[in-house]
Write an enzyme that holds these catalytic residues in place. Structure first.
Site, PDB file in Angstrom:
ATOM      1  N   LYS A  83       1.961   6.709  -0.211  1.00 27.94           N
ATOM      2  CA  LYS A  83       0.842   6.077  -0.920  1.00 27.94           C
ATOM      3  C   LYS A  83       0.247   7.103  -1.880  1.00 27.94           C
ATOM      4  CE  LYS A  83      -2.705   2.913   0.777  1.00 27.94           C
ATOM      5  NZ  LYS A  83      -3.676   2.739   1.880  1.00 27.94           N
TER       6      LYS A  83
HETATM    7  C1  E4P Z   1      -5.332  -0.355   1.674  1.00 29.14           C
HETATM    8  O1  E4P Z   1      -4.233   0.133   1.752  1.00 29.14           O
HETATM    9  C2  E4P Z   1      -6.568   0.328   2.082  1.00 29.14           C
HETATM   10  O2  E4P Z   1      -6.287   1.144   3.189  1.00 29.14           O
HETATM   11  C3  E4P Z   1      -7.641  -0.621   2.524  1.00 29.14           C
HETATM   12  O3  E4P Z   1      -7.280  -1.968   2.391  1.00 29.14           O
HETATM   13  C4  E4P Z   1      -9.016  -0.271   2.090  1.00 29.14           C
HETATM   14  O4  E4P Z   1      -9.918  -1.230   2.583  1.00 29.14           O
HETATM   15  P1  E4P Z   1     -11.505  -0.999   2.653  1.00 29.14           P
HETATM   16  O5  E4P Z   1     -12.062  -1.318   1.316  1.00 29.14           O
HETATM   17  O6  E4P Z   1     -11.962  -1.987   3.686  1.00 29.14           O
HETATM   18  O7  E4P Z   1     -11.714   0.434   3.061  1.00 29.14           O
END
Ligand code: E4P
Length: 217
Positions: A83
């Site tokens: 990522k």
């Molecule tokens: C996606 O890969 C992220 O880890 C995640 O969806 C972030 O979500 P949040 O806005 O609830 O922290």
């Protein structure tokens, strides 16, 4: 639509994997912090539970160090998906890694133009954050619609991974728009199973079944 769970809690992942409905996992540095566990160790454990892509995020901001971190993460398992943030260095890293056949999830996407750049960089997944978009007065699902349109216009293979999902309506709208994947916290995925009329129906059937005095086994 594929279902990924957005957590680093391996008990929750095991629970959901047992349903047979889990296609992958996403983590981020905040979720690793919440788990209280060592990053590499938890990613390795998750990769052993789920066959599908497991996103593990680099924390460096420059391309060279991102590549070094990715080299460590890639060694953990074949289903690790690197990522990277949607920055110039993140997309340089994306291009280099996908060129080597590694899965890449480009995260922290908040505009359709950013999603266009990620697709041109060969991203496996683009992660638009719908919940955080909504929180800031924008329309998260409109962003998904725009990205779907653009990706279809040019037949980009990059999969739209709807992230920052906060409630079942985000899941419903993602499926209607034709997103490829959604990632949600365990609580949201579990909520998808529930309906008050399902529970009421089961209670009614069981009450009548009891009155028959029969048993199946
Ligand atoms: C996606 O890969 C992220 O880890 C995640 O969806 C972030 O979500 P949040 O806005 O609830 O922290």
């Amino acid at each position: 639509m594929k279902f990924f769970v957005d957590t680093a809690d391996t008990n929750e992942i095991r629970d959901l994997a047992a349903t047979g409905l889990l296609d992958g996992v996403t983590t981020n540095p905040s979720l690793i912090h919440k788990s209280g566990r060592k990053f590499l160790e938890v990613v390795e454990e998750i990769c052993g539970i789920v066959d599908g892509p497991v996103s593990a995020e680099v924390v460096a901001l420059d391309h060279e160090t991102m590549m070094k971190e990715a080299a460590v993460l890639r060694k953990i398992a074949d289903n690790v998906c690197i990522k990277v943030p949607l920055t110039i260095d993140g997309l340089k890293t994306c291009k280099a890694l996908t060129g080597e056949g590694v899965m890449v999830n480009v995260t922290l996407c908040f505009s359709a133009n950013q999603a266009l750049l990620a697709a041109k960089a060969g991203a496996t997944f683009i992660s638009p954050f719908v919940g955080r978009h909504d929180d800031n007065g924008f329309d998260g699902m409109k962003l998904i619609e725009d990205i779907r349109l653009i990706y279809d216009n040019y037949a980009f293979a990059t999969e739209i991974l709807v992230a920052s999902v906060r409630h079942p309506i985000h899941v419903l709208e993602s499926a209607k728009i034709g997103a490829d994947v959604m990632t949600a916290p365990p609580s949201v995925i579990k909520a998808l199973f529930n309906h008050v009329l399902t529970e009421k129906g089961i209670a009614g059937f069981l009450a009548d079944w009891e009155k028959t005095g029969q048993s199946v086994l």
